[in-house]
Motif scaffolding. Structure first.
Motif, PDB file in Angstrom:
ATOM      1  N   THR A 423      45.986  47.711  36.805  1.00 48.89           N
ATOM      2  CA  THR A 423      46.051  47.001  34.928  1.00 48.89           C
ATOM      3  C   THR A 423      47.244  47.493  34.708  1.00 48.89           C
ATOM      4  O   THR A 423      48.192  47.034  33.975  1.00 48.89           O
ATOM      5  CB  THR A 423      44.828  47.362  34.519  1.00 48.89           C
ATOM      6  OG1 THR A 423      43.842  46.386  35.458  1.00 48.89           O
ATOM      7  CG2 THR A 423      44.832  47.169  33.359  1.00 48.89           C
ATOM      8  N   ILE A 424      47.378  48.757  35.459  1.00 44.82           N
ATOM      9  CA  ILE A 424      49.277  49.730  34.643  1.00 44.82           C
ATOM     10  C   ILE A 424      49.946  49.236  35.484  1.00 44.82           C
ATOM     11  O   ILE A 424      50.626  48.374  34.362  1.00 44.82           O
ATOM     12  CB  ILE A 424      49.026  51.331  35.051  1.00 44.82           C
ATOM     13  CG1 ILE A 424      47.761  51.843  34.551  1.00 44.82           C
ATOM     14  CG2 ILE A 424      50.655  51.225  35.009  1.00 44.82           C
ATOM     15  CD1 ILE A 424      47.588  53.044  34.647  1.00 44.82           C
ATOM     16  N   PHE A 425      50.164  48.376  36.230  1.00 44.87           N
ATOM     17  CA  PHE A 425      51.119  47.894  36.684  1.00 44.87           C
ATOM     18  C   PHE A 425      51.279  46.399  36.536  1.00 44.87           C
ATOM     19  O   PHE A 425      52.335  46.252  35.840  1.00 44.87           O
ATOM     20  CB  PHE A 425      50.875  47.245  38.513  1.00 44.87           C
ATOM     21  CG  PHE A 425      51.966  46.116  38.541  1.00 44.87           C
ATOM     22  CD1 PHE A 425      52.867  47.102  39.408  1.00 44.87           C
ATOM     23  CD2 PHE A 425      50.807  45.176  38.935  1.00 44.87           C
ATOM     24  CE1 PHE A 425      53.731  45.687  39.820  1.00 44.87           C
ATOM     25  CE2 PHE A 425      52.168  43.690  40.247  1.00 44.87           C
ATOM     26  CZ  PHE A 425      53.784  44.263  40.049  1.00 44.87           C
ATOM     27  N   SER A 426      49.757  45.932  35.915  1.00 43.18           N
ATOM     28  CA  SER A 426      50.201  44.284  34.982  1.00 43.18           C
ATOM     29  C   SER A 426      50.646  44.822  33.284  1.00 43.18           C
ATOM     30  O   SER A 426      51.523  43.993  33.652  1.00 43.18           O
ATOM     31  CB  SER A 426      49.112  43.624  35.141  1.00 43.18           C
ATOM     32  OG  SER A 426      48.754  43.709  36.627  1.00 43.18           O
ATOM     33  N   PHE A 427      50.542  45.580  33.450  1.00 43.26           N
ATOM     34  CA  PHE A 427      50.878  45.938  31.803  1.00 43.26           C
ATOM     35  C   PHE A 427      52.211  46.247  31.484  1.00 43.26           C
ATOM     36  O   PHE A 427      53.438  45.634  30.637  1.00 43.26           O
ATOM     37  CB  PHE A 427      50.145  46.667  31.245  1.00 43.26           C
ATOM     38  CG  PHE A 427      50.937  47.360  30.042  1.00 43.26           C
ATOM     39  CD1 PHE A 427      50.382  46.913  29.080  1.00 43.26           C
ATOM     40  CD2 PHE A 427      51.298  48.877  29.821  1.00 43.26           C
ATOM     41  CE1 PHE A 427      51.053  47.336  27.139  1.00 43.26           C
ATOM     42  CE2 PHE A 427      52.136  48.813  28.708  1.00 43.26           C
ATOM     43  CZ  PHE A 427      51.397  47.814  27.384  1.00 43.26           C
ATOM     44  N   ALA A 428      52.334  46.667  32.895  1.00 39.48           N
ATOM     45  CA  ALA A 428      54.685  46.597  33.235  1.00 39.48           C
ATOM     46  C   ALA A 428      54.657  46.009  33.270  1.00 39.48           C
ATOM     47  O   ALA A 428      56.522  45.776  32.539  1.00 39.48           O
ATOM     48  CB  ALA A 428      54.360  47.890  33.653  1.00 39.48           C
ATOM     49  N   VAL A 429      54.589  44.917  34.030  1.00 42.18           N
ATOM     50  CA  VAL A 429      54.894  43.661  34.493  1.00 42.18           C
ATOM     51  C   VAL A 429      55.308  42.662  32.697  1.00 42.18           C
ATOM     52  O   VAL A 429      56.525  42.228  32.722  1.00 42.18           O
ATOM     53  CB  VAL A 429      54.634  43.035  35.036  1.00 42.18           C
ATOM     54  CG1 VAL A 429      55.250  41.649  35.370  1.00 42.18           C
ATOM     55  CG2 VAL A 429      54.414  43.827  36.660  1.00 42.18           C
ATOM     56  N   SER A 430      54.099  42.743  32.209  1.00 40.89           N
ATOM     57  CA  SER A 430      54.249  41.695  30.879  1.00 40.89           C
ATOM     58  C   SER A 430      54.855  42.480  29.765  1.00 40.89           C
ATOM     59  O   SER A 430      55.848  41.642  28.876  1.00 40.89           O
ATOM     60  CB  SER A 430      52.314  41.485  30.141  1.00 40.89           C
ATOM     61  OG  SER A 430      52.141  40.552  31.690  1.00 40.89           O
TER      62      SER A 430
END
Length: 535
Positions: A423-430
């Motif tokens: 989720t943190i990875f996806s937040f950073a990507v988004s």
């Protein structure tokens, strides 16, 4: 890639020795079925890539521009970014859905929302309606993008896990290929169906998942974490060993997963703060956030979402020519990305990232130089060279960043933190995508080709970071890979538990074993642990 587990093995120091090297997976019906289920999950990434390239293509359609009053500047940035804003809106719910409902149900939920968003997008009568539908698409895609790669990673046959999970994100470019050719095919339709047909096609992957995902297998790791050990063992046995629950590979997989999850739960490694508490978790987090931003802040956002404006800066203004270059670039990118994914265990993650980042720095610098020469001197040869360097840059990017960022993130996270860390990875990507998609068109309009220099400087920083901080993880099981960040003692502990319970050559390694058998087993474990912890 191996086939089913061999009937016997001589020692336990490498899971590869539990796999018959002569068996071919495509000759095993149940492994073929498993990979077909995984293919259903892989199309989630294709759907994501389709959206990015579709928006690129729609900007080249006069019919779409006319329908929405020729959006530019901040409005065009919002149209590009709103899908990722939708994904950010869903982000707080992802880990709880994945860990609470399970991987399958989370994908189903996301696919249903995406179907609704695609219907509204196709029927849009105003730019506000189009923006709202894209927010809904992003919201649903967020759930699918969270659960699908985790399920791929946790279901795949051990020797196929790394390449298959790497191919997952590489297929983003597959969606771009489809979208490029669909928009090219509808280019000459003289009415709104020129952009409504590409919008409607966006629903196809989600429709397939809505109808088929309820019948797919659930993650054995999630089932074990929920205390449903028998179901997990049955799935592992059915797909990995033709239903033989006593198969040595299945027994070792099951015991290693169970030992790792039991250890995580015993240490209460489940909360958000756990990601910051230990040196190993902080090391994971630093790498995860870095590669997430690198994947979007390397200049690739200009090609993915605003290629038409890049073309304008080098004098390529013919719409058909722009569409054709975009379509062939997408095909080239998917080929390189899949190749990089398949090489991840042979070449290693770290070498691929280093080669990829070095290539991006070189080719983006040359692209910037040639763009500047064209802008200053209207040199046609320099403009044509930019196109060549875009293809070379895309090859460098696709070698590592397209296939590896998702698979690498998932494999270095322990199970209990996998959903939260992802989720943190996806937040950073988004977050990086939203920034890029909103800022890029404004910056391009304001300073044109000089904006590229910012990315050249940033790529130097990326290369330095990758060299000093990225950890190699090739040829390890999912549990081993997650544990190498926590030190040798954690690896030894999990391996002792797994090896003591798994059946090797028909008999468990237990207290009832002879002294010589115990000594051989202990030596084998120590040899493997020494190999696993050499980072």
């Amino acid at each position: 890639m191996g086939g089913p587990a061999a009937p016997t093995v001589s020692r336990m120091d490498d899971y590869h020795k539990l796999i018959d090297p002569n068996a071919k997976w495509y000759k095993n019906r149940r492994l073929v079925v498993l990979n077909l289920w995984i293919l259903l999950l892989l199309i989630t990434s294709t759907a994501n890539g389709y959206d990015g390239s579709m928006m690129n293509g729609l900007q080249l359609l006069t019919q779409w521009e006319t329908a929405f009053n020729f959006p530019s500047g901040s409005k065009l940035g919002l149209l590009g970014a709103i899908q990722n804003i939708g994904s950010l809106g869903a982000l707080p719910f992802w880990p709880y859905a994945c860990d609470g409902l399970g991987r399958k149900k989370t994908i189903f939920l996301g696919a249903v929302i995406m179907c609704a968003g695609a219907i509204i997008q196709t029927a849009s009568q105003s730019v506000e309606m189009f923006i709202g539908s894209r927010f809904m698409l992003g919201f649903g895609l967020g759930f699918c993008n969270a659960a699908a790669p985790m399920l791929v990673t946790e279901l795949a046959y051990p020797s196929q896990r790394a390449p298959i999970s790497s191919v997952y994100n590489g297929l983003w470019n597959g969606g771009a290929v489809i979208a490029s050719w669909v928009t090219f095919g509808t280019f000459h339709i003289p009415n709104s169906w020129s952009w409504r047909i590409p919008s409607a096609c966006q629903a196809i992957p989600s429709v397939l998942q809505v109808f088929l995902i309820p019948f797919a297998p659930e993650s054995p790791r999630w089932l074990i974490a929920k205390g449903r050990d028998a179901e997990a063992l049955r799935i592992l046995a059915y797909y990995h060993a033709n239903g033989n629950a006593e198969d040595p590979l299945v027994q070792f997989e099951f015991q290693e997963i169970k030992a790792a999850i039991d250890a995580e739960q015993l240490q209460k490694q489940t909360g958000w703060l756990t990601l910051f508490r230990t040196p190993g978790n902080r090391r994971r987090l630093r790498i995860i956030v870095a590669i997430a931003f690198f994947s979007q802040w390397s200049g690739n956002g200009l090609v993915s979402y605003y290629l038409n404006q890049v073309f304008d800066t080098i004098g390529i203004t013919n719409k058909v020519e722009q569409l054709l270059i975009s379509a062939f670039l997408a095909i080239w990118s998917v080929f390189v990305a899949v190749t990089g994914g398949l090489l991840c265990d042979r070449a290693g993650r770290r070498p691929l990232f280093l080669i990829s980042t070095t290539g991006m720095l070189l080719f983006f610098t040359l692209q910037t130089t040639c763009t500047g020469v064209y802008a200053l001197h209207q040199n046609k040869a320099a403009g044509n060279a930019v196109v060549a360097f875009i293809f070379l840059y895309s090859a460098a990017y696709g070698l590592a960043y397209s296939p590896l960022i998702v698979s690498y993130t998932l494999e270095i996270l322990p199970f209990e933190l996998r959903a939260k860390g992802f989720t943190i990875f996806s937040f950073a990507v988004s977050a990086s995508l939203v920034f890029n998609q909103y800022i890029n068109p404004i910056a391009l309009k304001a300073i044109a080709w000089k904006y590229y220099i910012v990315y050249c400087v940033w790529l130097v920083f990326e290369l330095v970071f990758i060299y000093f901080f990225l950890v190699e993880t090739r040829n390890k099981t999912l549990e081993e890979t997650a544990l190498i960040f926590d030190g040798d003692e954690s690896v030894v502990s999990i391996w002792r538990k797994a090896a003591s319970k798994a059946h090797i050559e028909g008999a468990p390694i237990s207290d009832q074993a002879s002294d010589s058998e115990k000594a051989d087993s202990e030596k084998a474990i120590e040899l493997h642990v020494e190999d696993v912890t050499q980072v």
